[in-house]
Design a protein around this motif. Structure first.
Motif, PDB file in Angstrom:
ATOM      1  N   VAL A 149       0.836  -1.208   0.000  1.00  0.00           N
ATOM      2  CA  VAL A 149       0.000   0.000   0.000  1.00  0.00           C
ATOM      3  C   VAL A 149       0.868   1.254   0.000  1.00  0.00           C
ATOM      4  O   VAL A 149       1.876   1.318   0.699  1.00  0.00           O
ATOM      5  CB  VAL A 149      -0.910   0.010   1.251  1.00  0.00           C
ATOM      6  CG1 VAL A 149      -1.879   1.186   1.199  1.00  0.00           C
ATOM      7  CG2 VAL A 149      -1.673  -1.303   1.377  1.00  0.00           C
ATOM      8  N   VAL A 150       0.461   2.226  -0.798  1.00  0.00           N
ATOM      9  CA  VAL A 150       1.112   3.527  -0.752  1.00  0.00           C
ATOM     10  C   VAL A 150       0.194   4.463   0.041  1.00  0.00           C
ATOM     11  O   VAL A 150      -0.984   4.591  -0.281  1.00  0.00           O
ATOM     12  CB  VAL A 150       1.338   4.099  -2.163  1.00  0.00           C
ATOM     13  CG1 VAL A 150       1.992   5.475  -2.083  1.00  0.00           C
ATOM     14  CG2 VAL A 150       2.195   3.150  -2.982  1.00  0.00           C
ATOM     15  N   VAL A 151       0.738   5.043   1.081  1.00  0.00           N
ATOM     16  CA  VAL A 151      -0.081   5.925   1.916  1.00  0.00           C
ATOM     17  C   VAL A 151       0.406   7.362   1.732  1.00  0.00           C
ATOM     18  O   VAL A 151       1.590   7.649   1.882  1.00  0.00           O
ATOM     19  CB  VAL A 151       0.030   5.509   3.404  1.00  0.00           C
ATOM     20  CG1 VAL A 151      -0.846   6.407   4.271  1.00  0.00           C
ATOM     21  CG2 VAL A 151      -0.363   4.051   3.578  1.00  0.00           C
ATOM     22  N   ASP A 152      -0.510   8.229   1.402  1.00  0.00           N
ATOM     23  CA  ASP A 152      -0.171   9.615   1.117  1.00  0.00           C
ATOM     24  C   ASP A 152      -0.016  10.404   2.424  1.00  0.00           C
ATOM     25  O   ASP A 152      -0.770  11.334   2.698  1.00  0.00           O
ATOM     26  CB  ASP A 152      -1.268  10.219   0.232  1.00  0.00           C
ATOM     27  CG  ASP A 152      -0.806  11.519  -0.424  1.00  0.00           C
ATOM     28  OD1 ASP A 152       0.317  11.959  -0.121  1.00  0.00           O
ATOM     29  OD2 ASP A 152      -1.570  12.076  -1.222  1.00  0.00           O
ATOM     30  N   VAL A 159      -3.205  -4.449  -2.938  1.00  0.00           N
ATOM     31  CA  VAL A 159      -2.029  -3.938  -3.649  1.00  0.00           C
ATOM     32  C   VAL A 159      -2.328  -2.531  -4.176  1.00  0.00           C
ATOM     33  O   VAL A 159      -3.450  -2.039  -4.061  1.00  0.00           O
ATOM     34  CB  VAL A 159      -1.629  -4.862  -4.826  1.00  0.00           C
ATOM     35  CG1 VAL A 159      -1.225  -6.230  -4.322  1.00  0.00           C
ATOM     36  CG2 VAL A 159      -2.749  -4.946  -5.850  1.00  0.00           C
ATOM     37  N   THR A 160      -1.306  -1.913  -4.725  1.00  0.00           N
ATOM     38  CA  THR A 160      -1.473  -0.535  -5.204  1.00  0.00           C
ATOM     39  C   THR A 160      -0.918  -0.396  -6.611  1.00  0.00           C
ATOM     40  O   THR A 160       0.110  -0.986  -6.939  1.00  0.00           O
ATOM     41  CB  THR A 160      -0.711   0.432  -4.278  1.00  0.00           C
ATOM     42  OG1 THR A 160      -1.173   0.258  -2.942  1.00  0.00           O
ATOM     43  CG2 THR A 160      -0.922   1.885  -4.694  1.00  0.00           C
ATOM     44  N   ILE A 161      -1.619   0.373  -7.417  1.00  0.00           N
ATOM     45  CA  ILE A 161      -1.023   0.804  -8.676  1.00  0.00           C
ATOM     46  C   ILE A 161      -0.764   2.295  -8.503  1.00  0.00           C
ATOM     47  O   ILE A 161      -1.681   3.066  -8.198  1.00  0.00           O
ATOM     48  CB  ILE A 161      -1.936   0.518  -9.880  1.00  0.00           C
ATOM     49  CG1 ILE A 161      -2.081  -1.001 -10.057  1.00  0.00           C
ATOM     50  CG2 ILE A 161      -1.349   1.138 -11.154  1.00  0.00           C
ATOM     51  CD1 ILE A 161      -2.984  -1.413 -11.181  1.00  0.00           C
ATOM     52  N   PHE A 162       0.484   2.662  -8.631  1.00  0.00           N
ATOM     53  CA  PHE A 162       0.886   4.037  -8.370  1.00  0.00           C
ATOM     54  C   PHE A 162       1.108   4.731  -9.715  1.00  0.00           C
ATOM     55  O   PHE A 162       2.075   4.481 -10.416  1.00  0.00           O
ATOM     56  CB  PHE A 162       2.167   4.028  -7.524  1.00  0.00           C
ATOM     57  CG  PHE A 162       2.601   5.390  -7.078  1.00  0.00           C
ATOM     58  CD1 PHE A 162       1.698   6.321  -6.601  1.00  0.00           C
ATOM     59  CD2 PHE A 162       3.939   5.748  -7.142  1.00  0.00           C
ATOM     60  CE1 PHE A 162       2.105   7.579  -6.186  1.00  0.00           C
ATOM     61  CE2 PHE A 162       4.358   7.003  -6.723  1.00  0.00           C
ATOM     62  CZ  PHE A 162       3.433   7.920  -6.254  1.00  0.00           C
TER      63      PHE A 162
END
Ligand code: ADP
Ligand code: MG
Length: 556
Positions: A225-228, A378-381
């Motif tokens: 996970v990408v966390v802003d 999952v993350t797509i950035f």
């Protein structure tokens, strides 16, 4: 329905306040059809990979450039209730499938227009509604028959579906699309879960995070996970390998009293004792986290400055005010259990990630939780040169995620480029003659409406629409020709199966279902009463007293 209208009519003076508007019978239908058709016309030029984009400027001056039907309609802020119903179609399509929004609205517009023409020939609305209902059911049946199977393991087919779903959005050259399609399929397969023999995909757990900068080929697939957010304290580590992650849904702060409590402090010693007490409480909180074995902690609420300091002393990285949705994703990705109280925090509740790192992206800190083992989130950035491209890239990826998920869950796909609509039209016309009577005219109209898809695709590609339709009809006379559609790049009719232009079955079934239901609903309305100051139309959402009006029922 008619009875209710008559009743209302008989007591109009008593029922309706002064200044309210009323439209009845033909007029009511005519207005609704005209408005709905106008909405469909407004977005039809965006259909397909050769479709155009629209630039929408809000009252605040914000610019959106897109080709996404749902987005355009939302930004248009339409007023008329019939137009709002068209917007609903796009929203439903978006929610249920994630792709095919333009198609669904266009179909509804065309079905309504054709219904209007039938009514001009004195065919009763209820005959048309019946015909459309039957046609929709038949279409569904035919669709099942002409579809092809696909499974979660068929990566190649799924990548084609992803690529076609992204097809019409401007996101760089063809190679970028293939690259993104691969990322999308990888993400969907990763979060897919087998439950009692069925594959279920909750695409909430594919996070699409974006930041402008770089180009579309810098878009990344993140196994986590990408966390802003940023790591709260400069003394904390910014890169943690083999992270042991605690997720805490509680504040690392001393709770302020709700009421105005007064604490009387009479001496410096008392003051010190008071501060010491606060410090001890915070220290205890941090101690509990440290004792669990965590070296990274995500906190849903706030973290006191003092607690930040203690955490950094212990070498624990902390992130505060993390969104609930991100907490859930982190839990799915790392295997952590969200603790609602620090007392509950134990080693077995911690999650794991190969790497947690704060990175500076386009001038802002973001925390990457990655290298998770078999993450179910999952993350797509997404990266791209400007904000507008990033946003359109995000929409393209979201469409593709929806399409791939639908294809897997449904287990079926069909050919695109208008081929499926052509085949449906062909078979429905045959069905119409079997049904006979006046209803057959409605079924024929329904069939003709479907051809709006290949027609529009041909127009967008600069082909002669009539010639193209005539050629396609020839091909579709036999079932062998069922995959022939509009080759928008070649300018010829082509075999879409060979070309790899394929779409999930659900895009079509849902588009036809919502288009025909909305059409039937609008056709049933023969009386529109609206409050003072509004256009002669239905009050949006049919509030209070008018909720029971004929035709508004079953709106959802
Ligand atoms: P929607 O919002 O309805 O998904 P799109 O703008 O994405 O609208 O266009 C989808 C239509 O474009 C579908 O009918 C699809 O089959 C068609 N399409 C997509 N890619 C191609 C292609 N390469 N060749 C022909 N038709 C295509
Ligand atoms: Mg699409």
């Amino acid at each position: 329905m008619a009875g209710q209208g008559g009743q209302l009519g008989g007591q109009q003076v008593l029922l309706l306040p002064e200044g309210s508007n009323r439209l009845q019978g033909r007029d009511a239908r005519w207005v609704n059809i005209a408005v709905a058709y106008a909405v469909a016309q407004a977005i039809r030029t965006t259909l397909g990979p050769k479709g155009m984009d629209k630039m929408l400027v809000s009252e605040m001056g914000d610019i959106v450039i897109t080709n996404d039907g749902a987005t355009i309609l939302q930004e248009m802020n339409v007023e008329h209730p019939a137009a709002k119903i068209m917007v609903e179609i796009a929203k439903t399509q978006d929610k249920e499938v994630g792709d095919g929004t333009t198609t669904s609205v266009m179909l509804a517009g065309e079905m309504l227009k054709k219904a209007g023409e039938l009514m001009d020939q004195n065919i009763h609305a209820s005959t048309i509604v019946n015909g459309y209902k039957n046609a929709a059911a038949k279409a569904n049946e035919i669709l099942q028959r002409i579809s092809y199977p696909v499974t979660v393991d068929d990566t190649e087919t799924l990548e084609k579906i992803a690529s076609i779903a992204m097809g019409s959005k401007t996101i760089g050259a063809g190679s970028a699309k293939d690259f993104l399609a691969k990322l999308v399929v990888r993400a969907v397969k990763q979060v897919a879960e087998k439950k009692d023999g069925k594959v279920e995909i909750d695409d909430d757990f594919i996070k699409v995070e974006k930041k402008e900068g770089g180009d579309i080929n810098d878009t990344q697939y993140i196994t986590g996970v990408v966390v802003d957010k940023e790591i709260v304290h400069s003394g904390m580590p910014k890169k943690i390998e083999h992270a042991k992650i605690a997720l805490v849904d509680a504040a690392l702060e001393i709770e302020k009293t709700e009421t105005d409590a007064k604490i009387e402090i009479t001496s410096p010693e008392q003051m010190q004792a008071f501060l010491n007490q606060e410090e001890k409480m915070l220290r205890d909180m941090v101690e509990k986290i440290a004792k669990s074995g965590a070296n990274v902690v995500f906190v849903q609420k706030g973290i006191d400055d003092m607690a930040q300091h203690f955490l950094s002393k212990k070498g624990i990285a902390a992130i505060r005010r993390v969104k609930k949705s991100d907490m859930d994703k982190l839990a799915k990705a790392t295997g952590a259990k969200i603790a609602t109280s620090l007392d509950d925090l134990e080693l077995k509740d911690l999650g794991a990630a190969g790497l947690v790192e704060e990175r500076k992206i386009a001038g802002e800190q973001m925390v990457f939780v990655e290298k998770c083992r078999d993450p179910k989130s999952v993350t797509i950035f997404v990266r791209a040169s400007t904000e507008h491209v990033v946003n359109e890239g995000e929409r393209a990826i979201v469409d593709a995620i929806g399409a791939v998920s639908s294809a897997i869950e449904d287990g079926k796909f069909v050919t695109g480029g208008g081929s499926t609509e052509m085949q449906l039209a062909q078979q429905l016309r045959k069905y119409a003659t079997e049904v006979g009577g006046r209803e057959q005219l409605a079924i024929q109209a329904f069939a003709d409406s479907l051809e709006t898809v290949p027609r529009t695709l041909a127009e967008s590609a600069g082909m002669d629409a009539i010639d193209t339709l005539v050629m396609l009809r020839m091909k579709h006379k036999t079932i062998e020709g069922k995959s022939f559609g509009v080759g928008v790049y070649s300018g010829k009719i082509e075999d879409m199966k060979k070309l790899g232009v394929i779409e999930p079955l659900k895009v079509k079934t849902q588009a036809i279902a919502s288009a025909s239901e909305a059409t039937e609903m609008l056709l049933r309305i023969d009386d529109m009463i609206s409050a003072k100051g509004r256009a002669p139309s239905m009050p949006p959402g049919g509030p209070g007293g008018m909720g029971g009006m004929g035709g508004m029922e079953g709106m959802d």
